[in-house]
Design an enzyme around this catalytic site. Structure first.
Site, mmCIF file in Angstrom:
data_model
loop_
_atom_site.group_PDB
_atom_site.id
_atom_site.type_symbol
_atom_site.label_atom_id
_atom_site.label_comp_id
_atom_site.label_asym_id
_atom_site.label_seq_id
_atom_site.Cartn_x
_atom_site.Cartn_y
_atom_site.Cartn_z
ATOM 1 N N HIS A 111 -7.022 -5.567 -2.023
ATOM 2 C CA HIS A 111 -5.928 -4.810 -1.414
ATOM 3 C C HIS A 111 -5.219 -5.682 -0.379
ATOM 4 O O HIS A 111 -5.423 -5.555 0.827
ATOM 5 C CB HIS A 111 -6.480 -3.541 -0.772
ATOM 6 N N ASP B 223 -8.556 -4.660 -6.460
ATOM 7 C CA ASP B 223 -8.218 -3.701 -5.413
ATOM 8 C C ASP B 223 -9.020 -2.409 -5.580
ATOM 9 O O ASP B 223 -8.870 -1.707 -6.583
ATOM 10 C CB ASP B 223 -6.718 -3.390 -5.477
ATOM 11 N N SER C 15 0.842 -1.193 0.000
ATOM 12 C CA SER C 15 0.000 0.000 0.000
ATOM 13 C C SER C 15 0.883 1.250 0.000
ATOM 14 O O SER C 15 1.683 1.421 -0.917
ATOM 15 C CB SER C 15 -0.958 -0.034 1.194
#
Length: 643
Positions: free
Chosen positions: A604, A572, A487
């Site tokens: 994600h 995602d 991330s």
């Protein structure tokens, strides 16, 4: 001048008696599904529940206290359940999404497996829980964005019939709702003018919400819970201060009546309130090494002391309790233990072991996580963690291969405790450096705000300064340093090899942002009302084009020469797959070595066990090749998920 201070007690422990090295353990040791996890207890205390693998997916099991037999009540095979909770003594509710899209849908089933119901199984709609209404067995309050994808409306849900009753319509700017102890919707949290937070309040559900406090979003006022009479609130606030404080507040005016507790070093985290006793018990905060608590009630402190006496060397956490508050689900863990679940009975002062999360892990084969501190180039104080391979100590760790692992968020933090990724890397002989760079949460308002508009700049320097200290101390081999993160940590990975192309031997980007312009244009619809805040925190594409362009790795691919592995979930919703696609395309066009893994049934981060195994096998091969000179057998990325 950069320097690192090792906490004295930890240093003494590490130096005193370094354990012997351990053999390489199978990847499955670290990343297979826990045998049993997510323990909860029924309101009446007669049953407990947990999640465990069935057909390689986490499903819900129910077991009577005192019995050795459990009943599986769900049969999911596509994806692990996201979460679950007890609605009443006889029914459990759970959330699941589709392929990682994070559009969680609500389902329910009786504890004997009968009467399954889909309450909000609407494609593309996300469900969140406002109040389970624990005192009303047949009702709860939820919120969904079924009317408008960008906002969430509150509903009262009848669990028997599945009927939803709209409580009020979100005018478009409300981000959250809160109830009192009677389950009445009394508070709304809104975003106005893009960057201002507003608390709206009403005395009863017959009234309209009215604004009672408007502040800039950098200021925080959150009502933790109402006082027993529903007239005042216990609130966590940083108004007029750097670190948050627990205060007694009038919700009708947001006037502080009394400051109950504040900590000089850390923000407060959670408030412990007894529904049975109708009183405030404690408040907690996360320190450099674990959770710390301040007690308002002598009995609460004594309760924790008794738990700690049963669990020497471990940090206990209360995960749940029955209504009578005499039976508790307790989790106890450490940096070298994945943790154990217990059932604690206050009447008999007995701690009954329920399950190890990973019983196959031996603590003596795991590495210590050492709290560290260092000073960044501009004098900023940074806390972090250093994990050395078992058999290495601070006085003999020299010229090690290192994996630098910045956390995601970025407005989150790394914490002391068991981390399977860190343990896996340490087991493979790597030192692992994690740091709470500026912007990491829990360290006060100033520390958060100095990160705004600094993606890839001072935030990145904090990471680099930690790496350079390891080199200066001789812990890191300068030729064998990798950077890996997910991330925002994936963004920091990419920016690291843009900004310091000679510092890292290789890099792994996991669901990371590569282009700040496209990232801001592809956020989920329910983040749209927060876009002005994101522009202030990340950057404004209209007024800060040069800054965003300079700090977008995909737009600066010409500076990258570091071998790279990119890993992405196709579904995602937060970091669109295009972030990875454009990064890979830009590098391959220049002939830079890049391996690319995509999982079509993930979002994600990878939740399905088999996908985690593929990822970490690829990581092992990739780091082995570039940090140890080991040529991998076969492809680094399996052909079925290679892009």
């Amino acid at each position: 001048m950069k320097r690192l201070l090792i906490i004295a007690a930890m240093a003494a422990t590490a130096v005193a008696c370094a354990p012997k090295a351990v053999p390489e353990l199978p990847i499955e040791t670290f990343f297979r599904n826990s045998e049993k996890s997510s323990y909860q207890i029924s309101p009446n205390g007669k049953y407990f529940s947990y999640m465990a693998p069935w057909e390689n997916r986490h499903n819900i099991f129910v077991q009577q206290v005192g019995s050795d037999e459990a009943l599986r009540i769900t049969s999911e095979t596509e994806r692990d359940l996201a979460a679950y909770f007890w609605a009443n003594d006889n029914r459990i509710l759970y959330l699941k999404d589709t392929g990682g899209d994070e559009n969680f849908q609500l389902y329910g089933v009786n504890i004997d497996g009968t009467d399954p119901k889909a309450y909000t199984a609407i494609p593309g709609v996300r469900t969140m829980i406002i109040d389970p209404l624990e005192e009303i067995d047949s009702l709860m309050i939820i919120e969904t964005n079924e009317r408008d994808p960008q906002v969430f409306d509150p509903y009262r849900l009848n669990l028997n019939t599945g009927e939803k009753t709209l409580l009020c319509e979100n005018p478009g700017d409300i981000q959250g709702w809160q109830t009192d102890h009677d389950g009445k919707l009394r508070v709304a949290y809104a975003v106005v003018d893009g960057v201002n937070s507003q608390i709206r309040y009403r005395e009863s559900e017959d009234e309209e919400f009215r604004p009672v406090l408007t502040t800039n979003f950098k200021e925080k006022v959150e009502f933790a819970t109402f006082t027993p009479d529903n007239r005042m609130v216990y609130a966590i606030s940083n108004l007029g201060r750097d670190k948050t404080a627990l205060v007694l507040m009038d919700p009708a005016t947001c006037e502080e009546k009394e400051v109950l507790y504040t900590n000089d070093s850390y923000d407060l985290q959670n408030v412990w309130y007894s529904e049975k006793e109708k009183k405030l018990l404690a408040v907690s905060y996360e320190g450099h090494k674990g959770t710390r608590r301040h007690y308002f009630n002598r009995k609460a402190g004594e309760l924790f002391a008794r738990m700690e006496a049963h669990l020497p060397g471990y940090e206990p956490h209360i995960l749940g309790m029955n209504k009578a508050e005499d039976k508790y689900i307790v989790y106890a863990g450490s940096d070298r233990s994945a943790g154990v679940y217990y059932l604690y009975d206050t009447q008999t002062d007995t701690m009954t072991k329920l399950a190890d999360l990973r019983p196959w892990i031996k603590q003596e084969e795991m590495a210590e996580m050492l709290p560290i501190e260092y000073t960044a180039r501009d004098g900023e104080h940074i806390e972090g963690y250093l994990t050395l391979p078992v058999g290495k100590s601070l006085n003999n760790a020299k010229n090690l291969p290192v994996v630098v692992n910045p956390h995601g968020g970025p407005w989150a933090r790394d914490s002391w405790g068991f981390n399977p990724e860190t343990q896996f890397l340490a087991n493979r002989g790597y030192a692992v450096l994690q740091m709470n760079f500026r912007g990491s949460t829990g360290f006060g308002r100033r520390f958060t705000e100095i990160s705004f508009g600094k993606w890839g700049q001072e935030m990145q320097d904090d990471i680099t300064d930690g790496v350079n200290w390891l080199i200066e101390k001789g812990i890191a081999d300068p030729a064998r340093i990798a950077i890996y993160g997910g991330s925002y940590g994936g963004y920091a990975t990419l920016q690291g090899i843009v900004k310091d192309p000679d510092l890292y031997a290789c890099a792994i980007d996991y669901v990371g942002v590569s282009n700040l312009f496209s990232f801001l244009n592809t956020i989920p619809p329910y983040w749209r009302t927060l876009l002005d805040q994101m522009h202030e925190m990340v950057g404004n594409p209209e007024t800060q084009q040069e800054m965003l362009r300079e700090n977008s790795p995909a737009l600066n691919a010409g500076r990258i020469k570091t071998p790279l592995l990119v890993v992405q979930g196709a579904n995602d919703p937060r970091v669109n797959i295009n972030e990875s696609n454009q990064m890979v395309e830009a590098l391959r066009a220049r002939g830079v070595e890049v391996d690319y893994m995509v999982k079509d049934n993930e979002g994600h981060g990878f939740h399905n066990e088999e996908n985690r195994f593929d990822f970490y096998r690829a990581m092992e091969k990739f780091f082995g090749k570039h940090l140890k000179g080991i040529q991998p057998e076969g492809d680094i990325v399996p052909k079925e998920c290679r892009r």
